[in-house]
Design a protein around this motif. Structure first.
Motif, PDB file in Angstrom:
ATOM      1  N   ARG A  71     -75.951  37.791  21.095  1.00 41.17           N
ATOM      2  CA  ARG A  71     -76.339  36.446  20.667  1.00 41.17           C
ATOM      3  C   ARG A  71     -77.191  36.496  19.419  1.00 41.17           C
ATOM      4  N   ASN A  73     -80.060  34.149  18.159  1.00 40.12           N
ATOM      5  CA  ASN A  73     -80.914  33.016  18.519  1.00 40.12           C
ATOM      6  C   ASN A  73     -81.144  32.050  17.357  1.00 40.12           C
ATOM      7  N   THR A  77     -76.005  30.957  18.780  1.00 42.75           N
ATOM      8  CA  THR A  77     -74.647  31.452  18.946  1.00 42.75           C
ATOM      9  C   THR A  77     -74.582  32.651  19.882  1.00 42.75           C
ATOM     10  N   VAL A  78     -73.529  32.710  20.670  1.00 45.74           N
ATOM     11  CA  VAL A  78     -73.278  33.850  21.533  1.00 45.74           C
ATOM     12  C   VAL A  78     -71.851  34.325  21.278  1.00 45.74           C
TER      13      VAL A  78
END
Length: 121
Positions: A71, A73, A77-78
């Protein structure tokens, strides 16, 4: 209201690779755990991988050693990097994120619309 959306699904051959992405957007204050689930017709949705806000990860036994979750941060988004794909990995993959919206005091799980992954020769 927060929103999550997946992308990156498609058709790949057995043994191939694919990378899924999920972006959370909206009036977000904080995001806790982010995870990937998958579901095939007639079966329950299953957890594939998860990652905490600090980077701690967990994987389903069926994907250990083949999939990697990560991810960003700063971008909310992952990603799910899928390698050595098998036909049994075919499913609709869903992103899930536990989000605290701005002005809220309650964490809430948000789901993406899903992205189809098909592994076939």
């Amino acid at each position: 209201q927060a929103q999550v959306r997946e992308s990156g699904g498609g058709l790949v051959q057995p043994g191939g690779s694919l990378r899924l992405s999920c972006v959370a957007s909206g009036a977000i204050f904080s995001i806790n755990v982010m995870a990937w689930y998958r579901q095939v017709p007639g079966k329950e949705r299953e957890l594939v991988a998860s990652i905490s806000s600090l980077g701690n990860t967990d994987y389903a036994d069926s994907v250990k050693g083949r999939f990697t979750i990560s991810r960003d941060n700063a971008k909310n988004t992952v990603h799910l990097q899928m390698n050595s794909l098998k036909s049994e990995d075919t499913a609709v993959y869903y992103c899930n994120a536990e989000i605290l919206n701005q002005g809220s005091i309650t964490w809430y799980p948000y789901w993406g619309q899903g992205t189809q992954v098909t592994v076939s020769s």
